[in-house]
Design a protein around this motif. Structure first.
Motif, PDB file in Angstrom:
ATOM      1  N   UNK A 292       0.823  -1.212   0.000  1.00 51.15           N
ATOM      2  CA  UNK A 292       0.000   0.000   0.000  1.00 51.15           C
ATOM      3  C   UNK A 292       0.854   1.256   0.000  1.00 51.15           C
ATOM      4  N   UNK A 293       1.786   1.307   0.925  1.00 51.15           N
ATOM      5  CA  UNK A 293       2.598   2.512   1.079  1.00 51.15           C
ATOM      6  C   UNK A 293       3.604   2.664  -0.067  1.00 51.15           C
ATOM      7  N   UNK A 294       4.302   1.589  -0.406  1.00 54.16           N
ATOM      8  CA  UNK A 294       5.356   1.671  -1.409  1.00 54.16           C
ATOM      9  C   UNK A 294       4.843   1.889  -2.826  1.00 54.16           C
ATOM     10  N   UNK A 295       3.850   1.110  -3.243  1.00 54.97           N
ATOM     11  CA  UNK A 295       3.347   1.232  -4.612  1.00 54.97           C
ATOM     12  C   UNK A 295       2.523   2.508  -4.805  1.00 54.97           C
ATOM     13  N   UNK A 296       1.838   2.978  -3.747  1.00 56.23           N
ATOM     14  CA  UNK A 296       1.135   4.258  -3.853  1.00 56.23           C
ATOM     15  C   UNK A 296       2.109   5.393  -4.097  1.00 56.23           C
ATOM     16  N   UNK A 297       3.204   5.386  -3.337  1.00 55.77           N
ATOM     17  CA  UNK A 297       4.267   6.392  -3.521  1.00 55.77           C
ATOM     18  C   UNK A 297       4.833   6.293  -4.931  1.00 55.77           C
ATOM     19  N   UNK A 298       5.086   5.085  -5.403  1.00 55.86           N
ATOM     20  CA  UNK A 298       5.648   4.872  -6.740  1.00 55.86           C
ATOM     21  C   UNK A 298       4.708   5.403  -7.821  1.00 55.86           C
ATOM     22  N   UNK A 299       3.418   5.120  -7.679  1.00 52.01           N
ATOM     23  CA  UNK A 299       2.449   5.512  -8.707  1.00 52.01           C
ATOM     24  C   UNK A 299       2.336   7.023  -8.842  1.00 52.01           C
ATOM     25  N   UNK A 300       2.492   7.768  -7.756  1.00 52.95           N
ATOM     26  CA  UNK A 300       2.437   9.226  -7.843  1.00 52.95           C
ATOM     27  C   UNK A 300       3.682   9.809  -8.506  1.00 52.95           C
ATOM     28  N   UNK A 301       4.770   9.059  -8.539  1.00 54.11           N
ATOM     29  CA  UNK A 301       6.004   9.547  -9.142  1.00 54.11           C
ATOM     30  C   UNK A 301       6.220   9.053 -10.566  1.00 54.11           C
ATOM     31  N   UNK A 302       5.872   7.811 -10.810  1.00 49.35           N
ATOM     32  CA  UNK A 302       6.239   7.194 -12.081  1.00 49.35           C
ATOM     33  C   UNK A 302       5.043   6.748 -12.927  1.00 49.35           C
ATOM     34  N   UNK A 303       3.858   6.960 -12.440  1.00 48.11           N
ATOM     35  CA  UNK A 303       2.698   6.664 -13.250  1.00 48.11           C
ATOM     36  C   UNK A 303       1.823   5.545 -12.719  1.00 48.11           C
ATOM     37  N   UNK A 304       0.501   5.673 -12.976  1.00 57.69           N
ATOM     38  CA  UNK A 304      -0.459   4.688 -12.486  1.00 57.69           C
ATOM     39  C   UNK A 304      -0.406   3.390 -13.294  1.00 57.69           C
ATOM     40  N   UNK A 305      -0.282   3.498 -14.630  1.00 56.83           N
ATOM     41  CA  UNK A 305      -0.340   2.297 -15.457  1.00 56.83           C
ATOM     42  C   UNK A 305       0.809   1.340 -15.154  1.00 56.83           C
ATOM     43  N   UNK A 306       2.037   1.857 -15.108  1.00 56.89           N
ATOM     44  CA  UNK A 306       3.182   1.002 -14.820  1.00 56.89           C
ATOM     45  C   UNK A 306       3.061   0.323 -13.475  1.00 56.89           C
ATOM     46  N   UNK A 307       2.650   1.085 -12.468  1.00 58.85           N
ATOM     47  CA  UNK A 307       2.482   0.511 -11.134  1.00 58.85           C
ATOM     48  C   UNK A 307       1.385  -0.553 -11.141  1.00 58.85           C
ATOM     49  N   UNK A 308       0.324  -0.307 -11.889  1.00 56.78           N
ATOM     50  CA  UNK A 308      -0.800  -1.242 -11.958  1.00 56.78           C
ATOM     51  C   UNK A 308      -0.343  -2.597 -12.488  1.00 56.78           C
ATOM     52  N   UNK A 309       0.361  -2.599 -13.612  1.00 57.30           N
ATOM     53  CA  UNK A 309       0.743  -3.876 -14.210  1.00 57.30           C
ATOM     54  C   UNK A 309       1.776  -4.616 -13.368  1.00 57.30           C
ATOM     55  N   UNK A 310       2.691  -3.879 -12.728  1.00 56.48           N
ATOM     56  CA  UNK A 310       3.692  -4.538 -11.904  1.00 56.48           C
ATOM     57  C   UNK A 310       3.083  -5.141 -10.640  1.00 56.48           C
TER      58      UNK A 310
END
Length: 474
Positions: A86-104
């Motif tokens: 929750x914490x790590x991927x949410x932070x990642x998605x705000x920096x590098x994009x929702x789509x990339x985080x979603x598929x990973x």
């Protein structure tokens, strides 16, 4: 004073329009329904992966000789991983994009769920379930952010509840797989003879089969694009307009482009942004609500197979779980209606309160309780109370997923979603452990704290929540 997000600011005197205004001009249509189907599939698979451990845990206790404490840790391993996710991927998605985080995140939870089939004991089982949870938690934080940033204001709440309505579909799928590999297969304790590999335990086949959601990654890569809000916030106005044009054309609508002059690049926020004056109260309020719903839901549902067995009022536990899953669906649809009619705050608060009331009702109906001589014992008080608790709890889940992304600005939306969800998963770990520790002294004692948590969460939302119905994303 609320901080204004430049990528979604109001129209200026020069006639420019914001992302939210442009998105609101595109009615819900074919594109949105396709998007809901893709996001909902990921959501259903998430629900499937979370609940599978409830069926395999009794088998693993015997196969690995686990103590009660070790079994509790193994059952909570994916929930612990979800905190990090929750914490790590949410932070990642705000920096590098929702789509990339979603598929990973989808690939992560599918891969490690399948690899759990090769676990040899508590250590490897715990590690693999924890890593599965990292993907699961991330998918929950990113999926809602992604979908919310494609929806018009007047339908956003309803569609986010529809998203969460895919969860019981995943639960029913988990029941079907568990029945297939743990009950229907020939052999003692659900094992099956495989000529080349020898005898493979049914629980291993169950986990191996749970890796198939990885196929959804190909759909995400080929069918989804980055959200207009994220693109505008990062300064890619041309990319944002291209996405808006694609959405409008897919729905057979014209579109109005946003103007580069009205957009300024905004850096992604860190966790400290969640506690700045303009949104601090709402951050704490929604985190408390997430804590309450996770504490109650996982405390009840992780141990539900054992609870149902102890009640001794039903025969086929798998059929019973299908019924519980089916009653959750109208719970979601009722919440989907109410979040757009009476608001997110009132729906979430009242559904949490009623979840607590009915959790207490079915706890009081357990054999040997005889609370205050009310005569609640027996099939119908237990069955009715549990179904009603399931109805309102899953409706509350739908409402909280509709409510949460609307409380945070675009630069911190996934981070805020992830933070609140991570706080909730701390409770999801504590709830089952506490219930397991107390159940030796009676089911009423074990379930009452869960009911109280639901009620307190509802009161916090009603007292401190801000209504967001009809407000554009900011």
């Amino acid at each position: 004073m609320a901080r204004q997000n430049p990528s979604t600011s109001s129209a200026t005197d020069g006639g420019t329009v914001s992302v939210s205004q442009v998105m609101d001009r595109i009615p819900v249509g074919r594109y949105h329904r396709k998007l809901l189907a893709i996001c909902g599939s990921a959501w259903a698979f998430d629900g499937m992966e979370v609940i599978i451990i409830s069926f395999t845990l009794p088998v693993l206790i015997g196969a690995w000789g686990l103590s009660g404490f070790a079994a509790g840790l193994l059952g909570a391993a994916s929930l612990m991983g979800m905190i990090v996710g929750n914490w790590g991927w949410g932070w990642y998605a705000d920096r590098y994009g929702r789509k990339g985080a979603f598929q990973w995140t989808v690939l992560t939870y599918s891969l490690f769920a399948g690899l759990t089939a090769f676990a040899t004991g508590f250590g490897s089982g715990f590690a693999l379930r924890f890593l599965t949870g990292v993907g699961l938690g991330g998918a929950l934080a990113v999926d809602t952010s992604y979908l919310s940033e494609h929806l018009p204001t007047d339908r956003r709440g309803r569609y986010l509840v529809y998203l969460d309505a895919f969860w019981p579909i995943g639960n029913i799928l988990a029941v079907a797989l568990a029945w297939t590999f743990l009950a229907a297969l020939p052999g003692e304790a659900g094992t099956i003879a495989v000529p080349v590999l020898g005898e493979v335990a049914g629980w291993r086949l169950l986990f191996a089969s749970s890796a198939f959601p990885a196929l959804l990654v190909f759909v995400i890569r080929s069918q989804l694009r980055e959200t207009p809000y994220f693109l505008a916030r990062t300064g890619d106005v041309a990319g944002a307009n291209e996405r808006i044009r694609e959405i409008a054309e897919a729905n057979g609508e014209e579109y109005t482009p946003i103007d580069a002059a009205d957009v300024r690049e905004t850096p992604a926020a860190d966790f400290s942004r969640l506690f700045e004056a303009d949104i601090r109260t709402q951050t704490v309020m929604i985190a408390a609500a997430w804590f309450a719903i996770n504490f109650g839901y996982y405390g009840v549902f992780i141990w539900l197979p054992q609870t149902v067995g102890a009640a001794n009022v039903v025969g086929n536990v798998y059929l019973y779980f299908v019924l519980i899953g089916l009653v959750q669906i109208p719970g979601y649809f009722s919440a989907a209606y109410l979040v757009e009619k009476v608001g997110r705050k009132a729906t979430l608060g009242s559904y949490l309160l009623l979840s607590g009331v009915f959790t207490f009702v079915f706890a009081a109906a357990m054999p040997g309780v005889g609370l205050f001589g009310l005569g609640l014992s027996g099939f119908w008080p237990f069955f009715g109370g549990l179904l009603a608790a399931s109805f309102f709890t899953l409706g509350a889940w739908g409402a909280i997923y509709a409510y949460t992304p609307e409380l945070f600005p675009t630069e911190a939306r996934a981070t805020g979603n992830g933070f609140a969800g991570g706080v909730g998963k701390i409770a999801a770990v504590v709830g089952p452990i506490l219930a397991g520790a107390l159940v030796t002294d009676g089911y009423l004692l074990a379930l009452t704290p869960l009911a109280v948590a639901f009620v307190l969460g509802g009161l916090v939302v009603l007292a401190f929540g801000r209504e967001t119905m009809g407000e554009p994303l900011f």
